[in-house]
Design an enzyme around this catalytic site. Sequence first.
Site, PDB file in Angstrom:
ATOM      1  N   LYS A 125       0.865  -1.191   0.000  1.00 10.10           N
ATOM      2  CA  LYS A 125       0.000   0.000   0.000  1.00 10.10           C
ATOM      3  C   LYS A 125       0.896   1.233   0.000  1.00 10.10           C
ATOM      4  CE  LYS A 125      -4.530   0.681   0.050  1.00 10.10           C
ATOM      5  NZ  LYS A 125      -5.505  -0.124  -0.709  1.00 10.10           N
ATOM      6  N   ASP A 165      -6.814   4.275  -4.884  1.00 11.63           N
ATOM      7  CA  ASP A 165      -7.497   4.098  -3.605  1.00 11.63           C
ATOM      8  C   ASP A 165      -8.194   5.430  -3.338  1.00 11.63           C
ATOM      9  OD1 ASP A 165      -7.703   2.118  -1.217  1.00 11.63           O
ATOM     10  OD2 ASP A 165      -7.169   3.975  -0.218  1.00 11.63           O
ATOM     11  N   GLY A 236     -20.712   6.667   1.604  1.00 14.44           N
ATOM     12  CA  GLY A 236     -19.815   7.109   0.543  1.00 14.44           C
ATOM     13  C   GLY A 236     -20.583   7.467  -0.717  1.00 14.44           C
ATOM     14  N   GLY A 238     -18.238   7.510  -3.804  1.00 12.89           N
ATOM     15  CA  GLY A 238     -17.192   7.294  -4.794  1.00 12.89           C
ATOM     16  C   GLY A 238     -17.400   6.016  -5.587  1.00 12.89           C
ATOM     17  N   ASN A 239     -16.312   5.537  -6.198  1.00 14.39           N
ATOM     18  CA  ASN A 239     -16.410   4.383  -7.090  1.00 14.39           C
ATOM     19  C   ASN A 239     -17.016   3.161  -6.415  1.00 14.39           C
ATOM     20  OD1 ASN A 239     -15.378   5.733  -9.257  1.00 14.39           O
ATOM     21  ND2 ASN A 239     -13.391   4.723  -9.251  1.00 14.39           N
ATOM     22  N   VAL A 240     -16.658   2.922  -5.151  1.00 17.57           N
ATOM     23  CA  VAL A 240     -17.142   1.720  -4.464  1.00 17.57           C
ATOM     24  C   VAL A 240     -18.653   1.805  -4.271  1.00 17.57           C
ATOM     25  CG1 VAL A 240     -16.978   0.319  -2.387  1.00 17.57           C
ATOM     26  CG2 VAL A 240     -14.912   1.378  -3.327  1.00 17.57           C
ATOM     27  N   ALA A 241     -19.128   2.922  -3.715  1.00 20.64           N
ATOM     28  CA  ALA A 241     -20.559   3.109  -3.507  1.00 20.64           C
ATOM     29  C   ALA A 241     -21.306   3.122  -4.839  1.00 20.64           C
ATOM     30  CB  ALA A 241     -20.811   4.412  -2.747  1.00 20.64           C
ATOM     31  N   TRP A 242     -20.721   3.750  -5.836  1.00 20.96           N
ATOM     32  CA  TRP A 242     -21.320   3.825  -7.176  1.00 20.96           C
ATOM     33  C   TRP A 242     -21.511   2.430  -7.765  1.00 20.96           C
ATOM     34  CZ3 TRP A 242     -18.118   2.984 -11.733  1.00 20.96           C
ATOM     35  CH2 TRP A 242     -18.756   3.258 -12.944  1.00 20.96           C
TER      36      TRP A 242
END
Length: 445
Positions: A125, A165, A236, A238-242
């Site tokens: 990371k 990230d 959220g 962002g991409n994850v929630a989207w």
Amino acid sequence: MYDYNKFMAELERKNPAQPEFIQAASEIIASVIDTVNSNPRYLANKILDRIVEPERIVQFRVEWEDDNHEIQVNRGYRVQFNSAIGPYKGGLRLHSSVTLGTLKFLGFEQIFKNSLTTLPMGGGKGGSDFSPKGKSDDEIRRFCKAFMTELQKHIGPDTDVPAGDVGVGGREIGFMYGQYKRLRDENTGVLTGKGLTWGGSLIRPEATGFGALYYAEELLKDFGDKIEGKRISISGYGNVAWGAAIKATQMGAKVVTISGSKGYVLDEDGVNTEEKWNYMLMMRAMNSGDLAGYAETFGAKFFPYERPWNVPVDIAMPCAYQNELRKEDAEALVKNGCKYIIETSNMGCTPDAVAVFKDAKVPFAPSKAANAGGVAVSGLEMSQNAQHLSWSAEEVDKKLHDIMVNIHAACVREGRQADGSIDYIKGANIAGFKKVADAMCEQGY
């Protein structure tokens, strides 16, 4: 033989002021210590002592010029934690809260998450305490070029393959990859999350959210249940929630919340149209979190400076940040009849929140299993780059689905308890750990 309390006390002594790392290590060590103590090879090779120490930590200064022609200085990091089963793989986080301890926690979790995918990827990371929020495109570009100028010395397609990230999307990956090419004079798969016209993979932006729903679908089957018809809260935007909102809708569920640092939106009609999903993408691209604007545009309700976990739902999916769902949130979810928790952000729930769910016998899917879809498709992007191929969206999605089904099966296999119940946390930790520990022993680590 390892004693859990003594081991953790010594680890905390060696890593002061790194609570997130200690939290992540504590959960994993508690799950695997009996497995280690019953395996003479793991004991002889001191696997626990070795696996909690990063193979390498790189820290560097990042100097860049803002739009006022003033020099700004940030810290850059790359934690290369474990390469036993493949090149280091893990995202780059750009956020003002980034510290070495944060990245060690994320890198340590990444070891086992990557192992669960069965793809040949180690754990790492990186990132910086630079925040893209409020910065111009030119400032972000200058920072990314300065950051990659140093980072490129330590990465490569067979050594370390970073991805995005928090704070790092397609724009930032593009700026970084362009600088890598300028300095190294090569076109390789050294970063994932690339643009589709220059080596990226279809489904990558949606992958974490899609994968979490595929895992949830398998978990619900364990209880004779299904996603269709379920009411879901998501944090959220962002991409994850989207991605989660899109896939949940496709599977017949209704997502009723999204959130940001300034509050949450309750959309009783559901976050379920392309127009709403595009609004989320706009907020992500602008780093704006204009949730009040979303509410006004789509006739939803905005609750400033509140979290979405007091809304009655069937499934809760924290998708934003570590330790975002706390004890009082867990108690509210349980009180309101929430049936399943799918931890979609990295270590999204605090330990006392997890304890609440466990005591209430609410099934809990840990992040290293549930959100592995993102890194799984990053691994598939690496494979496409290595073969100079580009798979269709259907091919990638099928492979992602199969990977998530297999991760769930591994969690069940290793997490089955004497009474027949399934400890998904323990199952994920043991399944991920065994593959890495065996590789370390076989390679003479």
